[in-house]
Scaffold this active site. Structure first.
Site, short mmCIF file in Angstrom:
data_model
loop_
_atom_site.label_atom_id
_atom_site.label_comp_id
_atom_site.label_asym_id
_atom_site.label_seq_id
_atom_site.Cartn_x
_atom_site.Cartn_y
_atom_site.Cartn_z
N GLU A 14 -7.79 -5.24 -0.32
CA GLU A 14 -8.33 -5.98 -1.46
C GLU A 14 -8.34 -7.49 -1.23
OE1 GLU A 14 -9.79 -4.10 -3.17
OE2 GLU A 14 -8.67 -2.79 -4.50
N HIS A 47 0.85 -1.19 0.00
CA HIS A 47 0.00 0.00 0.00
C HIS A 47 0.88 1.24 0.00
CE1 HIS A 47 -3.15 2.84 1.16
NE2 HIS A 47 -3.97 1.94 0.65
#
Ligand code: ACO
Length: 381
Positions: A313, A255
Site C-alpha cells: 500500500e 502484513h
C-alpha cells in the site's frame, strides 16, 4: 479456543489454488507461476486476466479476440448509471458506490453464467469507478471507447483525454501487481460466497465489501496522508514516534503473511521512481523514501519481535498519486485490478472447491432460563 494460532484463520490452509503463491518468509509472489516482478511491468492487464482465467498466456489471436470481447462490455446498464447518480448526490464514498453498482451487473445480458459474469465484472469495474468520479465532480460520465486497452480506457473514461503511453503503462503495472494474492480476506470472501454455488456477481460484490476496510485495501489513502502530514524529512521521526506512542498503526507497513518486504512494494517503487524521475514531484518521492526508512527503523525498535516491513500500500499510494489519480480512488482501483483474481478464484472454486464452512468455538453462557419481560432487570453494558 485452545490453539490461538487459528484466530483470524492465521496459518490455516482453506483452499488449493493454481492462481498465486505467497511466500511470506522469502518475500516471493508468483502469479500463475510468474514472479510478480517478471509479469507486472510487462503484461497488459488483458494478458494477466487471461493468464489467471486460463492458466497460460494468450496467443496473439486469442489476445486480440479477448481484448475485443472485454472492450465490448465496458458500457454500463442504464440502471447502474442511475444508481451512481443517486450515490453521487449523497456523496457516498467511492467504494460503497462500487459495491452497490457491482450488484447491478446482474442486469447485464447473459448474467448468471460464470464466465460471462467474470468478463462483465472485469470490463465494467473501471467504467463504474471513472463514471462515479465524474459524477462526484458534477461531470457527465463518458461513453466507453473500444479502441483503447484496459488501463488506457480507464484513464480516458476518467479525464476524457487519451493518456500518454507511459501513464497507461504505469497504471497497468499497478493493476497487474495487485491482480491476485493468495487467500487474502476479499478473495476468501469471494470463494466462501461462490462455494455455496451462489453466482459470481454476488461473490465479487461481497469481495468489494471486504476490500474496503483499512486493514486490507483501505490503507493507501491514509498512507499518503501520513506522508503529507509529515511534510519534511526531519519531521518523520517525531511524527511517527508520536503515532506509535498513541498505539496507532503506521499505514503501509506490516502484513499478515509477509515477514519481509512485500515484493509488490519493489515493483511499484520501481514504477513510481520512473514517474517521479520524469518530472513528477521528485521532492515527494524523496520524502516518502525517508518516511519509509524512518518508519522501518522505529517499527523495529518498538516491535522487535514482529518483523514489520513495507507492504504494497505504501508504494501504491506513491505510484497512483504520481499518475495523477485522486486518493479517493486508490481503493476502488485496487478492486479494478483485484477483480481479475477474484473472478479467477471464484471460477476455480466452482470447478474444484468444496463448501467452505468452518466451525466456531462457543464461549458464551449455557443453561439459561427464560425470564418474562416484566421481570427482567436492566443490564448495563
Ligand atoms: N504499525 C504499527 N504496529 C503494527 C503495524 C503497523 N503498521 N502492523 C502491526 N503492528 C503491530 C500490532 O499493533 C501488534 O502489536 P501487539 O502485538 O503489540 O498488539 C503486532 O504488530 C501484530 O499485529 P497483528 O494485528 O497481529 O498483525 P496482523 O497480521 O493481524 O495485521 C495488518 C496485519 C492488518 C496488515 C497490520 O500490519 C496493519 O494494520 N497494518 C497497517 C494497515 C495496512 O497497511 N494495511 C494494508 C495491508 S496490505 C493489504 O491488505 C493489501
Amino acid at each position: 479456543m485452545n490453539d490461538t494460532k487459528h484466530q483470524g484463520l492465521e496459518g490455516v490452509v482453506a483452499a488449493t489454488t493454481r492462481l498465486s503463491s505467497v511466500d511470506g518468509e522469502a518475500g516471493e509472489l508468483l502469479i500463475a507461476g510468474f514472479p510478480v516482478e517478471e509479469l507486472a511491468p510487462r503484461a497488459t492487464f488483458e494478458e494477466t486476466a487471461w493468464l489467471l482465467w486460463h492458466g497460460s498466456l494468450p496467443t496473439a489471436d486469442e489476445l486480440d479476440a479477448f481484448r475485443r470481447r472485454l472492450a465490448g462490455r465496458r458500457s454500463l446498464p442504464a440502471a447502474t448509471l442511475d444508481l451512481l447518480r443517486a450515490a453521487a448526490r449523497r456523496r457516498v464514498p467511492a467504494m460503497d458506490a462500487l459495491r452497490m453498482a457491482a450488484g447491478t451487473l446482474s442486469l447485464v445480458e447473459g448474467a448468471g453464467e460464470p464466465r460471462e459474469d467474470a468478463l462483465t465484472l472485469v470490463a465494467a469495474f473501471p467504467t463504474i469507478v471513472a463514471a462515479y468520479w465524474r459524477l462526484l465532480r458534477e461531470e457527465e460520465p463518458l461513453p466507453p471507447r473500444e479502441d483503447l486497452g484496459h488501463a488506457a480506457s480507464f484513464l480516458y473514461l476518467l479525464t476524457g483525454e487519451q493518456p500518454a503511453t507511459e501513464r497507461a503503462r504505469g497504471l497497468e503495472t499497478y493493476l497487474n501487481t495487485v491482480s491476485d494474492h493468495g487467500l487474502n480476506a476479499s478473495t476468501f470472501t469471494a470463494r466462501v460466497i461462490v462455494s455455496t454455488r451462489s453466482d459470481l456477481i454476488s461473490a465479487i460484490t461481497g469481495a468489494v465489501g471486504a476490500l474496503k476496510g483499512p486493514l486490507h485495501g483501505g490503507a493507501p489513502g491514509p498512507a499518503l496522508d501520513m506522508v503529507f502530514e509529515i511534510g519534511t524529512p526531519e519531521r518523520a521521526e517525531p511524527v511517527l514516534r508520536e503515532k506509535l506512542a498513541r498505539g496507532e498503526r503506521l499505514m503501509g507497513f506490516g502484513h499478515r503473511v509477509y515477514r519481509v518486504r512485500d515484493p509488490r512494494a519493489d515493483v511499484l517503487a520501481a514504477a513510481a521512481e520512473r514517474f517521479y524521475r520524469n518530472g513528477g514531484d521528485r521532492e515527494l518521492y524523496e520524502l516518502a523514501r525517508s518516511v519509509e526508512a524512518t518508519a522501518l527503523r522505529l517499527l523495529r525498535e518498538s516491535k522487535p519481535d514482529r518483523r514489520l516491513d513495507t507492504n504494497v500500500e505504501f508504494y501504491t499510494a506513491l505510484l497512483l498519486h504520481g499518475l495523477g489519480l485522486p486518493t479517493e480512488l486508490f481503493t476502488p482501483l485496487f478492486a479494478v485490478g483485484r477483480v481479475a483474481g477474484w473472478t479467477a478464484h471464484a471460477l476455480e472454486q466452482l470447478a474444484t472447491g468444496r463448501l467452505i464452512r468452518p466451525q466456531s468455538e462457543y464461549v458464551g453462557k449455557r443453561g439459561r432460563r427464560w425470564v418474562a419481560v416484566a421481570e427482567r432487570e436492566a443490564v448495563t453494558v
